[in-house]
Design an enzyme around this catalytic site. Structure first.
Site, short mmCIF file in Angstrom:
data_model
loop_
_atom_site.label_atom_id
_atom_site.label_comp_id
_atom_site.label_asym_id
_atom_site.label_seq_id
_atom_site.Cartn_x
_atom_site.Cartn_y
_atom_site.Cartn_z
N LYS A 145 44.04 39.78 46.46
CA LYS A 145 43.13 38.69 46.85
C LYS A 145 43.93 37.39 47.06
CE LYS A 145 39.22 38.59 47.16
NZ LYS A 145 38.29 38.90 48.29
N TYR A 150 44.67 44.00 42.00
CA TYR A 150 43.49 43.43 42.67
C TYR A 150 43.69 41.94 42.94
CZ TYR A 150 38.96 41.09 43.01
OH TYR A 150 37.93 40.27 43.40
N THR A 160 38.16 34.99 44.72
CA THR A 160 37.88 35.12 43.29
C THR A 160 38.71 34.15 42.45
OG1 THR A 160 38.13 36.66 41.43
CG2 THR A 160 39.61 36.98 43.27
N ASP A 161 38.21 33.85 41.26
CA ASP A 161 38.99 33.00 40.34
C ASP A 161 40.20 33.73 39.77
OD1 ASP A 161 37.70 34.75 38.60
OD2 ASP A 161 36.80 33.19 37.34
N GLU A 162 40.24 35.06 39.92
CA GLU A 162 41.35 35.83 39.31
C GLU A 162 42.69 35.49 39.93
OE1 GLU A 162 40.76 39.92 38.48
OE2 GLU A 162 38.67 39.65 37.93
P1 NAD Z 1 31.74 45.36 46.08
O1 NAD Z 1 32.86 46.26 45.69
O2 NAD Z 1 30.42 45.50 45.41
O3 NAD Z 1 31.48 45.46 47.65
C1 NAD Z 1 32.52 45.51 48.59
C2 NAD Z 1 31.93 45.97 49.92
O4 NAD Z 1 33.01 45.98 50.88
C3 NAD Z 1 31.36 47.39 49.88
O5 NAD Z 1 30.12 47.41 50.54
C4 NAD Z 1 32.38 48.22 50.63
O6 NAD Z 1 31.83 49.34 51.29
C5 NAD Z 1 32.94 47.20 51.62
N1 NAD Z 1 34.30 47.54 52.06
C6 NAD Z 1 35.36 47.91 51.29
N2 NAD Z 1 36.43 48.16 52.05
C7 NAD Z 1 36.06 47.92 53.34
C8 NAD Z 1 36.74 47.97 54.59
N3 NAD Z 1 38.03 48.35 54.66
N4 NAD Z 1 36.07 47.64 55.71
C9 NAD Z 1 34.75 47.27 55.65
N5 NAD Z 1 34.06 47.23 54.49
C10 NAD Z 1 34.71 47.53 53.35
O7 NAD Z 1 32.31 43.89 45.89
P2 NAD Z 1 31.58 42.57 45.39
O8 NAD Z 1 31.61 42.54 43.91
O9 NAD Z 1 30.29 42.42 46.11
O10 NAD Z 1 32.62 41.47 45.90
C11 NAD Z 1 32.51 40.95 47.23
C12 NAD Z 1 33.59 39.92 47.44
O11 NAD Z 1 33.46 38.87 46.48
C13 NAD Z 1 35.01 40.47 47.26
O12 NAD Z 1 35.83 39.89 48.20
C14 NAD Z 1 35.40 40.05 45.86
O13 NAD Z 1 36.78 39.89 45.76
C15 NAD Z 1 34.67 38.71 45.75
N6 NAD Z 1 34.27 38.30 44.40
C16 NAD Z 1 33.59 39.15 43.57
C17 NAD Z 1 33.17 38.70 42.31
C18 NAD Z 1 32.37 39.58 41.39
O14 NAD Z 1 32.16 39.21 40.23
N7 NAD Z 1 31.91 40.75 41.81
C19 NAD Z 1 33.47 37.40 41.91
C20 NAD Z 1 34.19 36.57 42.77
C21 NAD Z 1 34.58 37.02 44.02
O1 DAU Z 2 36.40 36.82 37.97
C1 DAU Z 2 35.90 37.37 39.15
C2 DAU Z 2 36.11 38.87 39.14
O2 DAU Z 2 35.19 39.41 38.21
C3 DAU Z 2 35.92 39.50 40.51
O3 DAU Z 2 36.89 39.02 41.38
C4 DAU Z 2 36.01 41.03 40.43
O4 DAU Z 2 35.74 41.61 41.68
C5 DAU Z 2 34.99 41.50 39.41
O5 DAU Z 2 35.07 42.91 39.27
C6 DAU Z 2 35.19 40.82 38.06
O6 DAU Z 2 36.44 41.24 37.44
P1 DAU Z 2 36.53 41.59 35.87
O7 DAU Z 2 37.67 42.48 35.66
O8 DAU Z 2 36.43 40.35 35.05
O9 DAU Z 2 35.09 42.37 35.71
P2 DAU Z 2 34.71 43.71 34.90
O10 DAU Z 2 33.22 43.78 34.90
O11 DAU Z 2 35.48 44.88 35.36
O12 DAU Z 2 35.19 43.37 33.42
C7 DAU Z 2 34.66 42.25 32.72
C8 DAU Z 2 35.36 42.20 31.37
O13 DAU Z 2 34.93 43.33 30.59
C9 DAU Z 2 36.88 42.32 31.44
O14 DAU Z 2 37.45 41.51 30.42
C10 DAU Z 2 37.15 43.79 31.15
C11 DAU Z 2 36.02 44.16 30.20
N1 DAU Z 2 35.54 45.57 30.29
C12 DAU Z 2 35.24 46.08 31.51
C13 DAU Z 2 34.79 47.37 31.64
C14 DAU Z 2 34.48 47.95 33.00
C15 DAU Z 2 35.38 46.31 29.13
O15 DAU Z 2 35.63 45.83 28.00
N2 DAU Z 2 34.94 47.60 29.25
C16 DAU Z 2 34.65 48.17 30.45
O16 DAU Z 2 34.25 49.38 30.48
#
Ligand code: NAD
Ligand code: DAU
Length: 349
Positions: free
Chosen positions: A161, A157, A132-134
């Site tokens: 990562k 988190y 992730t970019d975080e």
């Molecule tokens: P998600 O939470 O939707 O899915 C995570 C999956 O991993 C789930 O299916 C869960 O059951 C499985 N999991 C969790 N713990 C596990 C374990 N111990 N063993 C096996 N499986 C397990 O997550 P996502 O949003 O699809 O993110 C996927 C990946 O991409 C993550 O590594 C996250 O850091 C990265 N990522 C997410 C975003 C985003 O915006 N969602 C952006 C950039 C990177």
């Molecule tokens: O940047 C990549 C990341 O983006 C991934 O690595 C993470 O897995 C993914 O969850 C996401 O993280 P964020 O914290 O940016 O996403 P989230 O949707 O939780 O929140 C987006 C923005 O909205 C953040 O600034 C927090 C705000 N927010 C979020 C929630 C859930 C609110 O204002 N209200 C809310 O109820």
């Protein structure tokens, strides 16, 4: 050439899109999806491809070394696409250890199992870590994250990562292990679990519930359609260089409040509600602890070296996303019952 690929976390949001892309685009690959099925994992996300001959599912935990050894021995994987993670920042604030366990220990265990199985013969092998970019921390009003930006994670988190990224790079430098890493910005699209901002707001607008905006809503995120993310992973997996990191982003920055207003506007139109109806649901709530101000990715390397670009404009992507949720209310209702309600009430009470 036929080969077996292990995708971890394939029942989650991004993982399910990745599994679908690889299973349908590469019938010659045997795709094994290993997922623990936490609250975020849902096999309904893969209903359309679950009977494909080149797909199989294993329920299991990436911290289970013996299970991983058995899977490597059985399938002789030549590639790993590692998506499994605890992924929600708010949950990491209340339960950091779960993030250390899966994201740090789980990644290290997976690396070890792959290293044992490949035993120094790395030709044609790839261990791809999806990150992730975080990990880069928080930007001010200007600038972008590039691949060389120093790590500065600020939530449990992102710290977990960052730690997993370091472990992956340590395997590359120490053992010449064949790794690739990508760091992506915020994804959105179908199958996104409604604890994250966009699907949470779509769900609440449908149900006329308040839209919780943390702080003043001025935090900025760079949003990318999930299918563009998995397309980038495909390109990097097949043509990226071993040992390299690639940033993936949408060049699509929105403040949270502007984004939620755009959602309200489109949903009023689609639901046949009077203009301005949904905006009235916006409620400013207590800010997230340590809330990062801004993320923005510079994806020039990926564009120049591997030719990837996002395919969708945001307004189009968000419209497609809303349409998907409106057409899949059964999915939405299923995932928002039970444990979700408990989480929601605790988080937003
Ligand atoms: P998600 O939470 O939707 O899915 C995570 C999956 O991993 C789930 O299916 C869960 O059951 C499985 N999991 C969790 N713990 C596990 C374990 N111990 N063993 C096996 N499986 C397990 O997550 P996502 O949003 O699809 O993110 C996927 C990946 O991409 C993550 O590594 C996250 O850091 C990265 N990522 C997410 C975003 C985003 O915006 N969602 C952006 C950039 C990177
Ligand atoms: O940047 C990549 C990341 O983006 C991934 O690595 C993470 O897995 C993914 O969850 C996401 O993280 P964020 O914290 O940016 O996403 P989230 O949707 O939780 O929140 C987006 C923005 O909205 C953040 O600034 C927090 C705000 N927010 C979020 C929630 C859930 C609110 O204002 N209200 C809310 O109820």
């Amino acid at each position: 050439m036929s080969s077996s690929i292990l995708i971890t976390g394939g029942a989650g949001f991004i993982g399910s899109h990745l599994v679908r892309l690889f299973v349908t685009k590469y019938p010659q690959y045997n795709i094994v999806n290993l997922d623990k099925l936490t609250y975020a994992g849902n096999l309904e996300n893969l209903k359309d491809i679950e009977n494909r001959p080149n797909y199989s599912f294993v329920k299991g935990d990436i911290t289970d070394l013996q299970l991983l050894r058995n899977l490597f021995a059985e399938h002789k994987f030549s590639g790993v696409l590692h998506c499994a993670a605890e992924s929600h920042v708010d949950r990491s604030i209340t339960d950091p250890l779960a993030f250390v366990t899966t994201n740090v220990l789980g990644t290290a265990t997976l690396l070890l199992a792959a290293k044992e199985a490949w035993d120094g013969v790395y030709d044609g092998k790839v261990f791809y870590h999806i990150s992730t970019d975080e990990v880069y921390g928080s930007l001010g009003e200007e600038g972008f994250f590039i691949e060389e930006t120093a790590y500065d994670p600020r939530s449990p988190y992102s710290a977990s990562k960052a730690s997993s990224d370091h472990m992956v790079r340590a395997f590359y430098h120490t053992y010449h292990f064949p790794v690739k890493i990508s760091n992506c910005s915020n994804n959105y699209g179908p199958f996104h679990f409604p604890e994250k901002l966009i699907p949470l707001c779509i769900h609440n607008i449908i149900n006329n519930k308040s839209l919780p905006i943390y702080g003043k809503g001025e935090n900025v995120r760079d949003w990318l359609f999930v299918e563009d993310h998995v397309r980038a992973i495909d390109v990097i997996y097949h043509t990226g260089k071993i040992g390299e990191t690639y940033n993936i982003g949408g060049h699509n920055e929105w403040t949270n409040i502007a984004l939620v207003k755009e959602l309200c506007r489109q949903m009023d139109e689609k639901l046949g509600r009077e203009k301005g109806t949904s905006e009235k649901l916006i409620t400013y709530v207590k800010d997230r602890a340590g809330h990062d101000l801004r993320y923005a990715i510079d994806a020039t390397k990926l564009k120049n070296e591997l030719g990837w670009l996002p395919s969708l404009q945001f307004e189009e992507g968000i419209s497609k996303t809303i349409d998907w949720y409106l057409a899949n209310t059964e999915w939405l209702n299923d995932v928002t019952s039970g444990a979700y309600l408990e989480y929601y009430n605790k988080q937003y009470s």
